[in-house]
Design a protein around this motif. Structure first.
Motif, PDB file in Angstrom:
ATOM      1  N   ARG A 159       0.846  -1.195   0.000  1.00 49.11           N
ATOM      2  CA  ARG A 159       0.000   0.000   0.000  1.00 49.11           C
ATOM      3  C   ARG A 159       0.884   1.249   0.000  1.00 49.11           C
ATOM      4  O   ARG A 159       1.838   1.341   0.778  1.00 49.11           O
ATOM      5  CB  ARG A 159      -0.896  -0.009   1.222  1.00 49.11           C
ATOM      6  N   PRO A 160       0.589   2.196  -0.852  1.00 47.84           N
ATOM      7  CA  PRO A 160       1.456   3.377  -0.943  1.00 47.84           C
ATOM      8  C   PRO A 160       1.366   4.300   0.251  1.00 47.84           C
ATOM      9  O   PRO A 160       2.362   4.942   0.632  1.00 47.84           O
ATOM     10  CB  PRO A 160       0.966   4.076  -2.222  1.00 47.84           C
ATOM     11  N   ASP A 161       0.181   4.388   0.874  1.00 43.77           N
ATOM     12  CA  ASP A 161      -0.021   5.416   1.891  1.00 43.77           C
ATOM     13  C   ASP A 161      -0.309   4.868   3.284  1.00 43.77           C
ATOM     14  O   ASP A 161      -0.656   5.630   4.187  1.00 43.77           O
ATOM     15  CB  ASP A 161      -1.162   6.342   1.466  1.00 43.77           C
ATOM     16  N   GLN A 162      -0.178   3.562   3.487  1.00 48.17           N
ATOM     17  CA  GLN A 162      -0.332   2.973   4.807  1.00 48.17           C
ATOM     18  C   GLN A 162       0.414   1.647   4.863  1.00 48.17           C
ATOM     19  O   GLN A 162       0.712   1.049   3.821  1.00 48.17           O
ATOM     20  CB  GLN A 162      -1.808   2.784   5.159  1.00 48.17           C
ATOM     21  N   THR A 182       1.536  -2.261   5.146  1.00 43.53           N
ATOM     22  CA  THR A 182       0.971  -3.476   4.558  1.00 43.53           C
ATOM     23  C   THR A 182       1.283  -4.664   5.457  1.00 43.53           C
ATOM     24  O   THR A 182       2.457  -4.945   5.744  1.00 43.53           O
ATOM     25  CB  THR A 182       1.561  -3.744   3.161  1.00 43.53           C
ATOM     26  N   ARG A 240       4.705   1.817   4.646  1.00 40.32           N
ATOM     27  CA  ARG A 240       4.035   2.233   3.413  1.00 40.32           C
ATOM     28  C   ARG A 240       5.061   2.427   2.291  1.00 40.32           C
ATOM     29  O   ARG A 240       6.183   2.900   2.527  1.00 40.32           O
ATOM     30  CB  ARG A 240       3.218   3.494   3.642  1.00 40.32           C
ATOM     31  N   ASN A 288       5.384   4.505  -0.014  1.00 41.52           N
ATOM     32  CA  ASN A 288       5.846   5.874  -0.262  1.00 41.52           C
ATOM     33  C   ASN A 288       7.057   6.251   0.591  1.00 41.52           C
ATOM     34  O   ASN A 288       7.757   7.216   0.278  1.00 41.52           O
ATOM     35  CB  ASN A 288       4.719   6.879  -0.002  1.00 41.52           C
ATOM     36  N   ASP A 289       7.304   5.482   1.659  1.00 44.78           N
ATOM     37  CA  ASP A 289       8.431   5.780   2.539  1.00 44.78           C
ATOM     38  C   ASP A 289       9.685   5.019   2.137  1.00 44.78           C
ATOM     39  O   ASP A 289      10.716   5.122   2.822  1.00 44.78           O
ATOM     40  CB  ASP A 289       8.079   5.434   3.990  1.00 44.78           C
TER      41      ASP A 289
END
Length: 206
Positions: free
Chosen positions: A60-63, A65, A184, A186-187
């Protein structure tokens, strides 16, 4: 000359006899430890939780997984009924991306924490009888029911009618579940394959 020496010494010894001699002392301690019957822990599957290949698109990009839970089976076998506790050593200490009581998965790209893995014990059976997993966070002063297995506390096992007292056990079996979570997407800087690198030692203390 030997006779003379002896004759001269004798009066000197007699003359000194009434005088008290000074004395001093030192101490010797005998120490050791008599241990109970030896206990041996073991894990099924060679102690490996293998998540296989995880695609970036599955993260998941924003939370965070959560990966599929991993399951191993823990056994402890002792030569006789023995009180013991379990703890862990996080061999990736300081890399847990979430709660510090969980275990780390290593660091990538020099400074990015990959995630965490938490361990729990379920379906515990001691000497053929179902028992409860209990945990102490204050070196055994108090205990509470919890499935937690980790480096932040001591894990023991209690009879169902006395949940505050660890029991002595000869043979224990339990289902050990690993809950692995990745941060996430994105990080993370994801340009190459990245290993999930958790490594934990389960330590038995008795």
């Amino acid at each position: 000359m030997e006779r003379c020496s002896f004759a001269l010494l004798a009066p000197l010894l007699i003359a000194c006899a009434p005088v008290a001699f000074a004395s001093s002392s030192t101490e010797l301690s005998v120490t050791g430890l008599i241990t109970p019957s030896a206990c041996t822990p073991s894990l099924s599957g060679g102690g490996i939780v293998d998540h296989g290949k995880v695609s970036v698109k599955d993260l998941r990009p924003d939370q965070p997984t959560a990966l599929e839970n991993g399951t191993l089976y823990l056994q402890v076998n002792c030569g006789g009924a023995t009180p013991f506790t379990l703890t862990t050593i996080d061999n990736r200490s300081g890399t847990s991306a979430f709660h510090p009581n969980s275990h780390g998965l290593g660091v990538i790209n020099d400074d990015q924490k990959l995630g965490s893995v938490a361990l729990r014990l379920f379906d515990t059976v001691a000497d053929g009888v179902a028992v409860k997993t209990i945990v102490s966070l204050n070196d055994g002063a108090t205990w509470r029911v919890s499935s937690y297995l980790g480096h932040a506390g001591r894990t023991a096992f209690a009879a169902l009618n006395d949940l505050g007292t660890p029991i002595a056990i000869m043979d224990l079996s339990a289902r050990l579940t690993a809950f692995t979570t990745i941060v996430r997407a994105n990080d993370l800087t994801l340009t190459d394959e990245i290993p999930i690198d958790g490594h934990i030692t389960v330590q038995l203390n008795y």
